[in-house]
Structure formats: structure tokens, C-alpha cells
Design an enzyme around this catalytic site. Sequence first.
Site, mmCIF file in Angstrom:
data_model
loop_
_atom_site.group_PDB
_atom_site.id
_atom_site.type_symbol
_atom_site.label_atom_id
_atom_site.label_comp_id
_atom_site.label_asym_id
_atom_site.label_seq_id
_atom_site.Cartn_x
_atom_site.Cartn_y
_atom_site.Cartn_z
ATOM 1 N N GLY A 163 52.470 1.722 -24.529
ATOM 2 C CA GLY A 163 52.440 1.347 -25.938
ATOM 3 C C GLY A 163 51.093 1.751 -26.489
ATOM 4 O O GLY A 163 50.065 1.531 -25.830
ATOM 5 N N GLU A 195 49.011 0.651 -28.661
ATOM 6 C CA GLU A 195 47.974 -0.375 -28.777
ATOM 7 C C GLU A 195 47.551 -0.920 -27.417
ATOM 8 O O GLU A 195 46.366 -1.086 -27.133
ATOM 9 C CB GLU A 195 48.471 -1.522 -29.670
ATOM 10 C CG GLU A 195 48.815 -1.093 -31.083
ATOM 11 C CD GLU A 195 50.235 -0.564 -31.233
ATOM 12 O OE1 GLU A 195 50.600 -0.159 -32.350
ATOM 13 O OE2 GLU A 195 50.981 -0.552 -30.224
ATOM 14 N N SER A 196 48.533 -1.198 -26.546
ATOM 15 C CA SER A 196 48.177 -1.738 -25.230
ATOM 16 C C SER A 196 47.544 -0.671 -24.345
ATOM 17 O O SER A 196 46.752 -1.003 -23.455
ATOM 18 C CB SER A 196 49.406 -2.353 -24.551
ATOM 19 O OG SER A 196 50.429 -1.399 -24.389
ATOM 20 N N TYR A 219 64.184 7.590 -26.738
ATOM 21 C CA TYR A 219 63.865 6.190 -27.002
ATOM 22 C C TYR A 219 65.111 5.305 -27.015
ATOM 23 O O TYR A 219 66.189 5.721 -27.445
ATOM 24 C CB TYR A 219 63.163 6.044 -28.354
ATOM 25 C CG TYR A 219 61.755 6.588 -28.391
ATOM 26 C CD1 TYR A 219 60.705 5.860 -27.852
ATOM 27 C CD2 TYR A 219 61.479 7.823 -28.963
ATOM 28 C CE1 TYR A 219 59.406 6.344 -27.884
ATOM 29 C CE2 TYR A 219 60.180 8.326 -29.005
ATOM 30 C CZ TYR A 219 59.161 7.587 -28.460
ATOM 31 O OH TYR A 219 57.884 8.069 -28.491
ATOM 32 N N ASP A 220 64.921 4.086 -26.568
ATOM 33 C CA ASP A 220 65.929 3.028 -26.703
ATOM 34 C C ASP A 220 65.161 1.758 -27.049
ATOM 35 O O ASP A 220 64.864 0.934 -26.188
ATOM 36 C CB ASP A 220 66.721 2.869 -25.405
ATOM 37 C CG ASP A 220 67.792 1.784 -25.503
ATOM 38 O OD1 ASP A 220 68.088 1.346 -26.629
ATOM 39 O OD2 ASP A 220 68.298 1.358 -24.448
ATOM 40 N N GLY A 270 43.705 19.217 -31.275
ATOM 41 C CA GLY A 270 44.332 19.799 -30.106
ATOM 42 C C GLY A 270 43.329 20.274 -29.069
ATOM 43 O O GLY A 270 42.396 19.561 -28.696
ATOM 44 N N ASP A 309 45.555 7.896 -27.074
ATOM 45 C CA ASP A 309 45.131 6.502 -26.970
ATOM 46 C C ASP A 309 43.854 6.390 -26.134
ATOM 47 O O ASP A 309 42.973 5.580 -26.436
ATOM 48 C CB ASP A 309 46.240 5.653 -26.346
ATOM 49 C CG ASP A 309 47.535 5.732 -27.133
ATOM 50 O OD1 ASP A 309 47.470 5.787 -28.373
ATOM 51 O OD2 ASP A 309 48.605 5.747 -26.506
ATOM 52 N N ASP A 331 50.920 6.387 -18.918
ATOM 53 C CA ASP A 331 50.224 6.315 -20.203
ATOM 54 C C ASP A 331 48.869 5.640 -20.132
ATOM 55 O O ASP A 331 48.036 5.840 -21.013
ATOM 56 C CB ASP A 331 51.092 5.554 -21.217
ATOM 57 C CG ASP A 331 52.229 6.394 -21.760
ATOM 58 O OD1 ASP A 331 52.283 6.578 -22.983
ATOM 59 O OD2 ASP A 331 53.064 6.870 -20.967
#
Length: 321
Positions: free
Chosen positions: A37, A39-40, A108-109, A234, A264, A299
Site C-alpha cells: 500500500g 502509504e504503509s 486488482y480486486d 524516470g 514510495d 513493495d
Amino acid sequence: MSDRYDVTTIGETMLRIGTPPGQPLETATSAQLSPAGAESNVAAALGGLGRWVAWCSRLPDNPPGRLIANVLRRSHVDLTLLEWCPTGRAATFFVELEAPPTPVRVTYDRAASCAAGLSPDRIDWVRLLDTRLLHLTGITPALSTACRATVIEAIRRAKVAGVPISFDVNYRRKLWTPDQARETLLPLVQQAELLFIGRADARDVFGLTSPHPNDLLKALADRTGAKNVVLTVGSDGVVAWLDGSIIREPARPTTILDRLGAGDALAAGVIHGWLEGDLAKGLRYGTALAAKALRTQGDIVTCPPSELESLIQDSSDRPQR
């Protein structure tokens, strides 16, 4: 450790289901599970750097939700502000990695997840805003009407409390149109102390198309009113507008293993520098962490302070200027 957070953030964290590199989802027989995520990811990277960080969200009280929470706890992210839902689901997404130039395929789901039910009246605002910086992204207000109201209220309360805001535009075409994003995000980013944006998002969301990064950066500063703007360009790295001055930091050479999460990681590095009172050094932190994220599976990037300092000082990891 101080009771006051260095950084707090609000947003959805999904369960990432990744097939082995080069293996299509349709024929996969195994997968790797990990949380992801925007933010996380930032919170976890900062937690690994020794920052006192908290993530505010909602998770289902079931195995996928607890998996996400367990990984974030191990990344030194405080979950005091997390709401556990007795029913519901965590959003998921499937990742198929290919070597460049083949793009990463993401499915995505995430509809009707617990996090989509974030609501301003269920957040401990006093605790959330007991922080040096509030970090938000343009993903959360796109998830639902309630999430949009939560982000708007967070920014309103932060301004009243005198808490600086960091905002990453992070436009997601699968969630809303450019016009919808522009209408919602423009008044929000105008409140930012730190604004993160990519060249494509500057074009798609704000209609800014200058081919020269310096001109684009000035146009972004004028359009958004943000005090400091970090523009990712980039493979050319980042160009930043810092209190009226333009600073460039080239990208660092690295091996690309997993392209998700690098933006992130860059934001976390810049915020780490901002917390030290040195945004220029933050750009160096950011490009070093982004390079590490590209060669890290998943991530979330983990990098203790001593390693980060060595990365920005090691000539073998410095870009050619």
C-alpha cells in the site's frame, strides 16, 4: 522514544499475490504473499530507518488482515490507529513480473474492502495529528466517498493543528478519470509542505506538458502552490523545487528485480531528509532507497540508517553525473 510520531499516514494496504518472475498468472502454480500500500510502504521504510511512524486504516480480523498487520509490525509501524473489522475483506491484487521492457501486469480486486469504509468519525484525530508530518496520497480519496471525506477532513484538521502535510499524487487511472482526480486533488495538494508527483501525473492530472523538467517543476509549483515539489523523471532521477531553488538528483544504477514500490521508497527517503532538516540530502536518501527497492522483492524496502548512509556515500552506488 518520544510519544509524538515522526510521521502518521492514512490509506489502504492490500494483499499482494505475486507469481514467480516470468510466470503468467494463468499458468502459475505458486505465489508469494506480501502487503502493499502506498502509504504503509512509506511508513514501513521509515520505520526501518528508526522513525516513529503510525498507519491508520481498517483491516478485516481474519488471516489476510492479520498477515498484513504482522508484516507492518515487524517493520516497526505502530498500529494503534488501526480499526479491526469483524467482517469484510482485505483488498488484493495479483502481480506478474517480467523483465523490462515488458510492463508489470497488475490485476486488482479491491472493491468494497474494509479500508474503503474509512470514515472521519471513527478516527482518533488527536493521536493521528500528534505528529511532525502527516503523509497522504491521491489513492485514498479515489477509493470511496467516505475515504475522500476522510482525507479532506485530515487535511483540514492538520492545517488547524499546524501539522505539515506530505502528499503523493499517485494517480491511478483504474480508480478515477483525470478530470475527477484534478477536481478533488488540486485543492488538497495546495495545502502540502511536500508534494510528490511523476511526470505522467503532472500531464494527466494537471495538464502540464513542458518537456523540460525545470519548466515543468516551476509550472507545478505555480499551479499547486506547494512549498516543496519533488518531480520524478524516470531513469533521469528527480528534480525538486525546494523553497524556490531547483535541485536535481540523478537516478542510481541498480538491478531491476521488482518495479513496484520504488516511488514510495523515494518518498520515504525524502521525508527522512526533511525530518533531519535537510531536503537536499533527502533527495539522495530517496534515490538510494528507490534503487534498493527496485532490486528488492516486494513493495516494502527495509534499510537501517547505517546502510542508507553507506549507500549515499559509497562511490560504487553513486550515479554518473
